[in-house]
Motif scaffolding. Structure first.
Motif, PDB file in Angstrom:
ATOM      1  N   MET A 134      31.539  47.170  43.532  1.00 34.07           N
ATOM      2  CA  MET A 134      31.932  47.111  44.936  1.00 34.07           C
ATOM      3  C   MET A 134      32.543  45.752  45.271  1.00 34.07           C
ATOM      4  O   MET A 134      33.546  45.667  45.991  1.00 34.07           O
ATOM      5  N   GLU A 135      31.945  44.677  44.740  1.00 35.13           N
ATOM      6  CA  GLU A 135      32.493  43.346  44.980  1.00 35.13           C
ATOM      7  C   GLU A 135      33.875  43.214  44.348  1.00 35.13           C
ATOM      8  O   GLU A 135      34.802  42.635  44.947  1.00 35.13           O
ATOM      9  N   ARG A 136      34.040  43.741  43.149  1.00 31.09           N
ATOM     10  CA  ARG A 136      35.337  43.672  42.471  1.00 31.09           C
ATOM     11  C   ARG A 136      36.405  44.407  43.279  1.00 31.09           C
ATOM     12  O   ARG A 136      37.527  43.905  43.452  1.00 31.09           O
ATOM     13  N   ALA A 137      36.053  45.588  43.787  1.00 29.70           N
ATOM     14  CA  ALA A 137      37.006  46.353  44.594  1.00 29.70           C
ATOM     15  C   ALA A 137      37.362  45.596  45.869  1.00 29.70           C
ATOM     16  O   ALA A 137      38.511  45.624  46.324  1.00 29.70           O
ATOM     17  N   TRP A 138      36.377  44.925  46.461  1.00 32.17           N
ATOM     18  CA  TRP A 138      36.634  44.136  47.671  1.00 32.17           C
ATOM     19  C   TRP A 138      37.645  43.023  47.365  1.00 32.17           C
ATOM     20  O   TRP A 138      38.577  42.793  48.135  1.00 32.17           O
ATOM     21  N   VAL A 139      37.473  42.342  46.250  1.00 34.78           N
ATOM     22  CA  VAL A 139      38.377  41.253  45.870  1.00 34.78           C
ATOM     23  C   VAL A 139      39.776  41.802  45.621  1.00 34.78           C
ATOM     24  O   VAL A 139      40.776  41.200  46.049  1.00 34.78           O
ATOM     25  N   TRP A 140      39.880  42.917  44.923  1.00 37.99           N
ATOM     26  CA  TRP A 140      41.189  43.520  44.678  1.00 37.99           C
ATOM     27  C   TRP A 140      41.924  43.787  45.989  1.00 37.99           C
ATOM     28  O   TRP A 140      43.099  43.475  46.127  1.00 37.99           O
ATOM     29  N   ARG A 141      41.202  44.370  46.923  1.00 34.95           N
ATOM     30  CA  ARG A 141      41.830  44.699  48.202  1.00 34.95           C
ATOM     31  C   ARG A 141      42.184  43.436  48.982  1.00 34.95           C
ATOM     32  O   ARG A 141      43.267  43.319  49.540  1.00 34.95           O
TER      33      ARG A 141
ATOM     34  N   VAL B  97      44.612  54.895  53.859  1.00 37.19           N
ATOM     35  CA  VAL B  97      45.873  54.287  54.287  1.00 37.19           C
ATOM     36  C   VAL B  97      45.771  53.802  55.726  1.00 37.19           C
ATOM     37  O   VAL B  97      46.271  52.726  56.079  1.00 37.19           O
ATOM     38  N   SER B  98      45.079  54.566  56.567  1.00 39.64           N
ATOM     39  CA  SER B  98      45.017  54.246  57.991  1.00 39.64           C
ATOM     40  C   SER B  98      44.299  52.927  58.262  1.00 39.64           C
ATOM     41  O   SER B  98      44.583  52.261  59.259  1.00 39.64           O
ATOM     42  N   TRP B  99      43.356  52.544  57.396  1.00 44.35           N
ATOM     43  CA  TRP B  99      42.634  51.295  57.664  1.00 44.35           C
ATOM     44  C   TRP B  99      42.825  50.238  56.570  1.00 44.35           C
ATOM     45  O   TRP B  99      42.264  49.140  56.647  1.00 44.35           O
ATOM     46  N   GLY B 100      43.637  50.551  55.565  1.00 48.03           N
ATOM     47  CA  GLY B 100      43.906  49.554  54.536  1.00 48.03           C
ATOM     48  C   GLY B 100      42.928  49.555  53.390  1.00 48.03           C
ATOM     49  O   GLY B 100      42.778  48.531  52.700  1.00 48.03           O
ATOM     50  N   GLY B 101      42.261  50.676  53.175  1.00 51.90           N
ATOM     51  CA  GLY B 101      41.320  50.768  52.068  1.00 51.90           C
ATOM     52  C   GLY B 101      42.015  50.892  50.727  1.00 51.90           C
ATOM     53  O   GLY B 101      43.213  51.183  50.648  1.00 51.90           O
ATOM     54  N   LEU B 102      41.274  50.659  49.664  1.00 52.04           N
ATOM     55  CA  LEU B 102      41.811  50.765  48.311  1.00 52.04           C
ATOM     56  C   LEU B 102      41.759  52.224  47.874  1.00 52.04           C
ATOM     57  O   LEU B 102      40.765  52.920  48.098  1.00 52.04           O
ATOM     58  N   ASN B 103      42.840  52.688  47.231  1.00 51.27           N
ATOM     59  CA  ASN B 103      42.909  54.091  46.818  1.00 51.27           C
ATOM     60  C   ASN B 103      43.784  54.181  45.574  1.00 51.27           C
ATOM     61  O   ASN B 103      44.772  53.452  45.448  1.00 51.27           O
TER      62      ASN B 103
END
Length: 286
Positions: A146-153, A220-226
């Motif tokens: 989860m932390e890694r995904a947060w950093v990527w985004r 896409v609407s809130w800028g999440g990673l996908n």
């Protein structure tokens, strides 16, 4: 139309889901502020309880308590990381607090109080003493992903499809599965968790992609990673899902002779999710 026996089983499973749903709603009310209605509506609890019931329809609501509650805790944690945290330090501190509670420290917030209650319920199982480190390890993997995904985004990192898929622990389903087998699994399952975790990891990667296809517009609407933001097409994603389903099938079938319920649980988890979202990539193995 289903015959009487099939209709009976479907009715029983729906009743099981209703009982699980009541427990989840009561549980959410215990942790003030962790489950705001805007983020966790009635449909969320219904979907979660149906998933738990249809993945293990042979169980009782009491036996599904940990799998359902852990599945409730994971998105609450994910929301704190994805939507609430504004710095990597906050994400890292949350991870440290969770791991400290896993090691026995007293909780200091609603999310860790919930985790402590999960830990203590798991501790009612005699084998948890020797399996606790395995559970902590999977919790640590989930938090790190989860932390890694947060950093990527946050950094706008260029992430490849393979690296993204390798970070599927951010989905948290392996933690949910492991908690279920520790709490309600049979003797063989508790003694062979590494074999189960391998199959669970493959299913988790499948569900990671499935969840992204289902949530693309919202992300896409809130800028999440996908995954669809990485330059791959939906066709490439569903092809990868089909490969994962085949790989998962081979791993699961190896388990069936030793633990039919563990095998069925994993197959049904994929099947329910694919059917619920009506996305291809899942092939039933009879």
């Amino acid at each position: 139309m289903p015959d009487g026996d099939e209709a009976f089983e479907l009715g029983r499973t729906c009743a099981l889901a209703a009982a699980c749903g009541r427990d989840l709603r009561r549980c959410a009310q215990m942790y003030a502020g962790l489950f705001p209605t805007a983020a966790f509506d009635a449909e969320f609890y219904t979907t979660l309880s149906l998933s738990g019931a249809f993945s293990a329809p042979w169980a009782t609501a009491d036996r599904l308590k940990i799998v359902n509650r852990t599945a409730l805790w994971v998105p609450a944690l994910d929301r704190l990381v994805d939507r609430i945290a504004t710095s990597r330090d906050q994400v890292a501190r949350l991870a440290r607090d969770c791991l400290a509670v896993a090691d026995g420290a007293p909780p200091r917030a609603a999310v860790t109080r919930f985790l402590a209650d999960l830990r203590d319920e798991l501790a009612t199982v005699a084998e948890f003493g020797e399996l606790r480190q395995v559970w902590r390890d999977q919790l640590a993997r989930t938090l790190a992903a989860m932390e890694r995904a947060w950093v990527w985004r946050d950094t706008g990192a260029r992430v490849t499809f393979p690296h993204y898929l390798d970070n599927a622990d951010s989905r948290g389903t392996c933690l949910v599965d492991l908690s279920h087998w520790i709490y309600a699994g049979d003797t063989w399952a508790r003694a062979h968790l590494e074999e189960l975790r391998e199959a669970s990891g493959c299913v988790q990667r499948y569900l990671h992609l499935l969840g992204d296809l289902a949530s693309y517009r919202r992300d896409v609407s809130w800028g999440g990673l996908n995954v669809l933001m990485l330059g791959v097409t939906s066709g490439e994603v569903t092809d990868a899902m089909a490969d994962l389903a085949g790989e998962a099938g081979e791993l699961i079938e190896r388990l069936r002779g030793s633990s039919p319920h563990a095998a069925d649980y994993l197959w049904r988890q994929m099947g329910f999710s694919a059917g619920f979202h009506n996305i291809s990539g899942y092939a039933r193995h009879d």
